[in-house]
Design an enzyme around this catalytic site. Structure first.
Site, PDB file in Angstrom:
ATOM      1  N   ARG A 196       0.823  -1.207   0.000  1.00 33.00           N
ATOM      2  CA  ARG A 196       0.000   0.000   0.000  1.00 33.00           C
ATOM      3  C   ARG A 196       0.859   1.260   0.000  1.00 33.00           C
ATOM      4  O   ARG A 196       1.860   1.339   0.696  1.00 33.00           O
ATOM      5  CB  ARG A 196      -0.928   0.013   1.202  1.00 33.00           C
ATOM      6  CG  ARG A 196      -1.979  -1.079   1.122  1.00 33.00           C
ATOM      7  CD  ARG A 196      -2.916  -1.044   2.289  1.00 33.00           C
ATOM      8  NE  ARG A 196      -3.700   0.185   2.251  1.00 33.00           N
ATOM      9  CZ  ARG A 196      -4.421   0.613   3.282  1.00 33.00           C
ATOM     10  NH1 ARG A 196      -4.441  -0.042   4.414  1.00 33.00           N
ATOM     11  NH2 ARG A 196      -5.107   1.721   3.196  1.00 33.00           N
ATOM     12  N   TYR A 221       0.277   5.777  -0.269  1.00 32.23           N
ATOM     13  CA  TYR A 221      -0.620   6.913  -0.391  1.00 32.23           C
ATOM     14  C   TYR A 221      -0.518   7.438  -1.823  1.00 32.23           C
ATOM     15  O   TYR A 221       0.434   7.139  -2.535  1.00 32.23           O
ATOM     16  CB  TYR A 221      -0.241   8.016   0.611  1.00 32.23           C
ATOM     17  CG  TYR A 221      -0.589   7.653   2.030  1.00 32.23           C
ATOM     18  CD1 TYR A 221      -1.888   7.722   2.493  1.00 32.23           C
ATOM     19  CD2 TYR A 221       0.396   7.224   2.913  1.00 32.23           C
ATOM     20  CE1 TYR A 221      -2.213   7.373   3.790  1.00 32.23           C
ATOM     21  CE2 TYR A 221       0.089   6.875   4.214  1.00 32.23           C
ATOM     22  CZ  TYR A 221      -1.227   6.947   4.645  1.00 32.23           C
ATOM     23  OH  TYR A 221      -1.535   6.588   5.919  1.00 32.23           O
TER      24      TYR A 221
END
Length: 150
Positions: A124, A126
């Protein structure tokens, strides 16, 4: 917004100075910063002396940032005290500012190293870099068996 002293659940939070304990000095974490699998860092800290050690390769599922105190492996979650010296509180920085990898304390792993979060088999990130240091206060957690009255 938080006042200088506020109760969150059963924990009273005072916005006293925080000692950052994790990751190398901020200058080493500019957006262009990279790091190798065998590099060892000094801790960016104000009040405590911890060191970190990288295992695995950056931007892979194997990457881990472990913590040490006097050459002994420690957990940043359990072994770093919440309260520092002179009324300050310690903060473990999981995601240094100007980075975008979604890093977090691996609560289910031994010694709780920092690792990149994985969702649906993918690391993951941002959408862009965050503009602040993001992390946790050591020795704090939420009891899943306690229901908040609100």
């Amino acid at each position: 917004s938080l006042s200088s002293s506020q109760r969150i659940g059963k924990m009273k939070l005072s916005l006293a100075p925080l000692a950052l304990v994790a990751f190398p000095a901020v200058a080493a974490w500019s957006p262009a910063a990279t790091f190798g699998a065998t590099r060892s860092y000094s801790v960016a800290t104000i009040l405590n002396a911890y060191s970190t050690e990288v295992a695995g390769e950056a931007e892979t599922e194997s990457y881990r940032l472990g913590f040490k105190s006097d050459d002994a492996v420690i957990s940043p979650w359990h072994d770093i005290p919440l309260e520092g010296k002179d009324g300050a509180y310690n903060m473990v920085v999981e995601i240094p500012k100007y980075t975008k990898a979604k890093m977090e304390v691996a609560t289910k792993e031994e010694n709780n190293p920092i690792a990149q979060d994985i969702k649906k088999g993918k690391l993951r990130d941002y959408h862009g870099p965050i503009f602040w240091n993001y992390g946790c206060l050591p020795q704090t957690w939420e009891d899943p068996n306690e229901e908040h009255p609100e």
